[in-house]
Design a protein around this motif. Structure first.
Motif, PDB file in Angstrom:
ATOM      1  N   ARG A  90       0.813  -1.224   0.000  1.00 57.01           N
ATOM      2  CA  ARG A  90       0.000   0.000   0.000  1.00 57.01           C
ATOM      3  C   ARG A  90       0.845   1.272   0.000  1.00 57.01           C
ATOM      4  O   ARG A  90       0.454   2.297  -0.547  1.00 57.01           O
ATOM      5  CB  ARG A  90      -0.934  -0.035   1.212  1.00 57.01           C
ATOM      6  N   MET A  91       2.024   1.208   0.608  1.00 59.13           N
ATOM      7  CA  MET A  91       2.859   2.413   0.673  1.00 59.13           C
ATOM      8  C   MET A  91       3.302   2.858  -0.718  1.00 59.13           C
ATOM      9  O   MET A  91       3.302   4.055  -1.022  1.00 59.13           O
ATOM     10  CB  MET A  91       4.058   2.175   1.591  1.00 59.13           C
ATOM     11  N   GLU A  93       1.713   2.314  -3.506  1.00 57.84           N
ATOM     12  CA  GLU A  93       0.509   2.852  -4.158  1.00 57.84           C
ATOM     13  C   GLU A  93       0.242   4.287  -3.704  1.00 57.84           C
ATOM     14  O   GLU A  93      -0.037   5.173  -4.521  1.00 57.84           O
ATOM     15  CB  GLU A  93      -0.687   1.959  -3.813  1.00 57.84           C
ATOM     16  N   LEU A  94       0.357   4.532  -2.405  1.00 61.75           N
ATOM     17  CA  LEU A  94       0.113   5.876  -1.878  1.00 61.75           C
ATOM     18  C   LEU A  94       1.172   6.864  -2.360  1.00 61.75           C
ATOM     19  O   LEU A  94       0.855   8.011  -2.677  1.00 61.75           O
ATOM     20  CB  LEU A  94       0.051   5.831  -0.352  1.00 61.75           C
ATOM     21  N   THR A  95       2.426   6.429  -2.417  1.00 61.35           N
ATOM     22  CA  THR A  95       3.491   7.297  -2.922  1.00 61.35           C
ATOM     23  C   THR A  95       3.205   7.680  -4.371  1.00 61.35           C
ATOM     24  O   THR A  95       3.370   8.844  -4.762  1.00 61.35           O
ATOM     25  CB  THR A  95       4.861   6.605  -2.789  1.00 61.35           C
ATOM     26  N   GLU A  96       2.762   6.723  -5.171  1.00 59.98           N
ATOM     27  CA  GLU A  96       2.413   7.012  -6.566  1.00 59.98           C
ATOM     28  C   GLU A  96       1.280   8.025  -6.638  1.00 59.98           C
ATOM     29  O   GLU A  96       1.312   8.963  -7.435  1.00 59.98           O
ATOM     30  CB  GLU A  96       2.028   5.708  -7.273  1.00 59.98           C
ATOM     31  N   ARG A  97       0.290   7.866  -5.785  1.00 63.21           N
ATOM     32  CA  ARG A  97      -0.838   8.804  -5.774  1.00 63.21           C
ATOM     33  C   ARG A  97      -0.403  10.216  -5.404  1.00 63.21           C
ATOM     34  O   ARG A  97      -0.980  11.196  -5.892  1.00 63.21           O
ATOM     35  CB  ARG A  97      -1.926   8.321  -4.808  1.00 63.21           C
ATOM     36  N   LEU A  98       0.612  10.340  -4.537  1.00 63.64           N
ATOM     37  CA  LEU A  98       1.111  11.675  -4.182  1.00 63.64           C
ATOM     38  C   LEU A  98       1.613  12.421  -5.418  1.00 63.64           C
ATOM     39  O   LEU A  98       1.497  13.644  -5.495  1.00 63.64           O
ATOM     40  CB  LEU A  98       2.235  11.579  -3.149  1.00 63.64           C
ATOM     41  N   GLY A  99       2.153  11.677  -6.382  1.00 67.83           N
ATOM     42  CA  GLY A  99       2.634  12.292  -7.613  1.00 67.83           C
ATOM     43  C   GLY A  99       1.534  12.634  -8.594  1.00 67.83           C
ATOM     44  O   GLY A  99       1.740  13.394  -9.534  1.00 67.83           O
ATOM     45  N   GLU A 100       0.353  12.074  -8.380  1.00 62.37           N
ATOM     46  CA  GLU A 100      -0.758  12.266  -9.317  1.00 62.37           C
ATOM     47  C   GLU A 100      -1.877  13.151  -8.778  1.00 62.37           C
ATOM     48  O   GLU A 100      -2.648  13.716  -9.540  1.00 62.37           O
ATOM     49  CB  GLU A 100      -1.360  10.898  -9.670  1.00 62.37           C
ATOM     50  N   ASP A 101      -2.006  13.226  -7.478  1.00 64.04           N
ATOM     51  CA  ASP A 101      -3.126  13.916  -6.837  1.00 64.04           C
ATOM     52  C   ASP A 101      -2.595  15.139  -6.096  1.00 64.04           C
ATOM     53  O   ASP A 101      -2.063  15.030  -4.988  1.00 64.04           O
ATOM     54  CB  ASP A 101      -3.821  12.946  -5.872  1.00 64.04           C
ATOM     55  N   ALA A 102      -2.735  16.308  -6.719  1.00 64.19           N
ATOM     56  CA  ALA A 102      -2.187  17.539  -6.152  1.00 64.19           C
ATOM     57  C   ALA A 102      -2.798  17.869  -4.795  1.00 64.19           C
ATOM     58  O   ALA A 102      -2.103  18.355  -3.892  1.00 64.19           O
ATOM     59  CB  ALA A 102      -2.405  18.700  -7.123  1.00 64.19           C
ATOM     60  N   GLU A 103      -4.080  17.603  -4.617  1.00 60.15           N
ATOM     61  CA  GLU A 103      -4.732  17.906  -3.344  1.00 60.15           C
ATOM     62  C   GLU A 103      -4.188  17.012  -2.227  1.00 60.15           C
ATOM     63  O   GLU A 103      -3.896  17.477  -1.117  1.00 60.15           O
ATOM     64  CB  GLU A 103      -6.246  17.724  -3.475  1.00 60.15           C
ATOM     65  N   ARG A 139       7.028  10.982   0.013  1.00 59.27           N
ATOM     66  CA  ARG A 139       6.748   9.554  -0.163  1.00 59.27           C
ATOM     67  C   ARG A 139       6.125   8.994   1.099  1.00 59.27           C
ATOM     68  O   ARG A 139       6.129   9.629   2.156  1.00 59.27           O
ATOM     69  CB  ARG A 139       8.020   8.784  -0.524  1.00 59.27           C
ATOM     70  N   VAL A 140       5.594   7.796   0.986  1.00 57.47           N
ATOM     71  CA  VAL A 140       5.000   7.110   2.134  1.00 57.47           C
ATOM     72  C   VAL A 140       5.936   5.963   2.479  1.00 57.47           C
ATOM     73  O   VAL A 140       6.075   5.010   1.721  1.00 57.47           O
ATOM     74  CB  VAL A 140       3.577   6.603   1.813  1.00 57.47           C
ATOM     75  N   LYS A 141       6.584   6.090   3.623  1.00 62.84           N
ATOM     76  CA  LYS A 141       7.618   5.138   4.022  1.00 62.84           C
ATOM     77  C   LYS A 141       7.215   4.314   5.235  1.00 62.84           C
ATOM     78  O   LYS A 141       7.625   3.167   5.372  1.00 62.84           O
ATOM     79  CB  LYS A 141       8.905   5.914   4.315  1.00 62.84           C
ATOM     80  N   CYS A 142       6.448   4.897   6.163  1.00 64.26           N
ATOM     81  CA  CYS A 142       6.073   4.191   7.398  1.00 64.26           C
ATOM     82  C   CYS A 142       4.675   4.614   7.826  1.00 64.26           C
ATOM     83  O   CYS A 142       4.478   5.718   8.320  1.00 64.26           O
ATOM     84  CB  CYS A 142       7.087   4.489   8.501  1.00 64.26           C
ATOM     85  N   LEU A 143       3.723   3.725   7.634  1.00 64.54           N
ATOM     86  CA  LEU A 143       2.342   4.023   8.008  1.00 64.54           C
ATOM     87  C   LEU A 143       2.178   4.142   9.515  1.00 64.54           C
ATOM     88  O   LEU A 143       1.297   4.849   9.991  1.00 64.54           O
ATOM     89  CB  LEU A 143       1.397   2.957   7.454  1.00 64.54           C
TER      90      LEU A 143
END
Length: 196
Positions: A90-91, A93-103, A139-143
């Motif tokens: 999941r981390m 996936e979330l890191t990728e979303r940070l690059g795509e979702d400006a909000e 990035r998302v490294k540690c939930l």
């Protein structure tokens, strides 16, 4: 990416769930973690049964070591649930979303700045002055670290952590107690390991 200006630590509202750390809390965290928790300032959030869930720590430990993770998740059942989520990938996936979702990225950057401002309330270690936790802001490294911030601050501060915590039964809106069931699960695992 433009980040919002760093929040002024003096302007932050108090942590909504913070309470003093007692000798009983230190003993409970020793049991939870299997070691003494160092640099304790307070308990930033408690389980529904009153046990520590998130501990607030100083940015420099007693031995001089810089310690950037100032909101540290200690609650065993939640730590286990979050570890299971991390194991799913999941981390990334979330890191990728940070690059795509400006909000999402902007909210995450604000969470990073707030984390630093909140830590500055209890001290400063220059070695980690610009470092927050959990991989923020890019990035998302540690939930676990992100969940510690979200549980201590309340909803609406860290959008990535809010999303993760919303998917775990018993966390929102109140942190319910599952400590007894987590202890039973750990005992069962220990028993299975002993008989295997």
């Amino acid at each position: 990416m433009t980040t919002a200006p760093a929040p002024d630590a003096a302007a932050l509202p108090p942590l909504p769930f913070e309470s003093p750390a007692t000798a009983e809390d230190l003993a409970a965290m020793r049991e939870q973690l299997g070691r003494d928790m160092r640099g304790v300032v307070s308990i930033a959030r408690r389980c529904g049964c009153g046990r520590p869930a998130v501990v607030r720590t100083r940015p420099r430990l007693e031995d001089g070591t810089p310690f950037p993770t100032s909101l540290y998740l200690t609650l065993p059942w939640l730590t286990l649930d979050i570890s299971r989520i991390e194991a799913t990938g999941r981390m990334a996936e979330l890191t990728e979303r940070l690059g795509e979702d400006a909000e999402l990225a902007a909210g995450y950057a604000r969470a990073h700045e707030r984390y630093i401002a909140r830590r500055d309330e209890v001290g400063r270690a220059e070695e980690v002055a610009s470092v927050s936790a959990g991989g923020m802001p890019t990035r998302v490294k540690c939930l676990h670290a992100l969940a510690g911030q979200a549980l201590a601050e309340g909803p609406g501060v860290n959008p990535v952590a809010d999303e993760i915590l919303a998917g775990i039964p018993g966390v929102l809106p109140e942190l319910v107690c599952r400590c007894a069931s987590a202890e039973d699960e750990a005992d069962a695992a220990g028993t299975e390991g002993a008989t295997a």
